[in-house]
Design a protein around this motif. Structure first.
Motif, PDB file in Angstrom:
ATOM      1  N   LYS A  40      39.073  36.076  38.447  1.00  0.00           N
ATOM      2  CA  LYS A  40      38.698  37.397  38.949  1.00  0.00           C
ATOM      3  C   LYS A  40      39.292  37.635  40.338  1.00  0.00           C
ATOM      4  O   LYS A  40      39.752  38.735  40.647  1.00  0.00           O
ATOM      5  CB  LYS A  40      37.184  37.549  38.984  1.00  0.00           C
ATOM      6  N   ALA A  41      39.309  36.600  41.163  1.00  0.00           N
ATOM      7  CA  ALA A  41      39.886  36.735  42.503  1.00  0.00           C
ATOM      8  C   ALA A  41      41.384  37.019  42.408  1.00  0.00           C
ATOM      9  O   ALA A  41      41.899  37.893  43.116  1.00  0.00           O
ATOM     10  CB  ALA A  41      39.630  35.471  43.320  1.00  0.00           C
ATOM     11  N   TYR A  42      42.082  36.299  41.537  1.00  0.00           N
ATOM     12  CA  TYR A  42      43.507  36.566  41.329  1.00  0.00           C
ATOM     13  C   TYR A  42      43.702  38.010  40.861  1.00  0.00           C
ATOM     14  O   TYR A  42      44.604  38.715  41.321  1.00  0.00           O
ATOM     15  CB  TYR A  42      44.089  35.618  40.277  1.00  0.00           C
ATOM     16  N   ASP A  43      42.855  38.438  39.933  1.00  0.00           N
ATOM     17  CA  ASP A  43      42.966  39.786  39.395  1.00  0.00           C
ATOM     18  C   ASP A  43      42.806  40.837  40.486  1.00  0.00           C
ATOM     19  O   ASP A  43      43.536  41.836  40.522  1.00  0.00           O
ATOM     20  CB  ASP A  43      41.926  39.988  38.292  1.00  0.00           C
ATOM     21  N   GLU A  44      41.872  40.626  41.400  1.00  0.00           N
ATOM     22  CA  GLU A  44      41.672  41.563  42.508  1.00  0.00           C
ATOM     23  C   GLU A  44      42.908  41.634  43.403  1.00  0.00           C
ATOM     24  O   GLU A  44      43.327  42.720  43.809  1.00  0.00           O
ATOM     25  CB  GLU A  44      40.462  41.147  43.342  1.00  0.00           C
ATOM     26  N   VAL A  45      43.495  40.496  43.710  1.00  0.00           N
ATOM     27  CA  VAL A  45      44.699  40.466  44.558  1.00  0.00           C
ATOM     28  C   VAL A  45      45.858  41.144  43.847  1.00  0.00           C
ATOM     29  O   VAL A  45      46.584  41.953  44.437  1.00  0.00           O
ATOM     30  CB  VAL A  45      45.052  39.019  44.960  1.00  0.00           C
ATOM     31  N   VAL A  46      46.030  40.844  42.578  1.00  0.00           N
ATOM     32  CA  VAL A  46      47.116  41.451  41.800  1.00  0.00           C
ATOM     33  C   VAL A  46      46.955  42.964  41.761  1.00  0.00           C
ATOM     34  O   VAL A  46      47.915  43.709  41.975  1.00  0.00           O
ATOM     35  CB  VAL A  46      47.157  40.851  40.374  1.00  0.00           C
ATOM     36  N   ASN A  47      45.748  43.438  41.498  1.00  0.00           N
ATOM     37  CA  ASN A  47      45.512  44.881  41.474  1.00  0.00           C
ATOM     38  C   ASN A  47      45.814  45.505  42.829  1.00  0.00           C
ATOM     39  O   ASN A  47      46.389  46.594  42.902  1.00  0.00           O
ATOM     40  CB  ASN A  47      44.079  45.193  41.053  1.00  0.00           C
ATOM     41  N   CYS A  48      45.441  44.842  43.894  1.00  0.00           N
ATOM     42  CA  CYS A  48      45.723  45.350  45.235  1.00  0.00           C
ATOM     43  C   CYS A  48      47.223  45.479  45.464  1.00  0.00           C
ATOM     44  O   CYS A  48      47.698  46.486  45.970  1.00  0.00           O
ATOM     45  CB  CYS A  48      45.092  44.438  46.279  1.00  0.00           C
ATOM     46  N   ILE A  49      47.960  44.462  45.096  1.00  0.00           N
ATOM     47  CA  ILE A  49      49.421  44.499  45.262  1.00  0.00           C
ATOM     48  C   ILE A  49      50.024  45.653  44.475  1.00  0.00           C
ATOM     49  O   ILE A  49      50.819  46.440  44.996  1.00  0.00           O
ATOM     50  CB  ILE A  49      50.056  43.161  44.817  1.00  0.00           C
TER      51      ILE A  49
END
Length: 90
Positions: free
Chosen positions: A16-25
């Motif tokens: 989920k943390a990776y997903d949040e960073v990816v979405n932000c990028i």
């Protein structure tokens, strides 16, 4: 809760943390700019140097940490590029 259940929950939290960073990028820029991103020649050279040294002589603790971070960044960018490509199709 068993140890395997705890590990499974940790893996979900990390994903989920990776997903949040990816979405932000992807959402903070254009999907096209994410897809076209390439690391600099200097970064590529450093990663190549670390990989070669790892195969030949082994790495120091600091070099191992650096290579691990480069690999994590590459993974994040691959995820971001995949998400950006999905958005470009929609």
């Amino acid at each position: 809760m068993s140890t395997s259940d705890e590990l499974a929950l940790q893996k979900v939290a990390i994903a989920k943390a990776y997903d949040e960073v990816v979405n932000c990028i992807v959402l903070a820029t254009s999907p096209e700019s994410v897809v076209s991103f390439r690391p600099s020649a200097a970064v590529k050279a450093r990663v190549d140097e670390l990989i070669a040294k790892e195969k030949e002589d082994g790495l120091s603790t600091e070099e191992t940490t650096a290579l691990s971070l480069y690999i994590q960044l590459e993974h994040i960018m691959r995820l971001a590029k995949a998400r950006a490509r999905q958005l470009m199709v929609i």
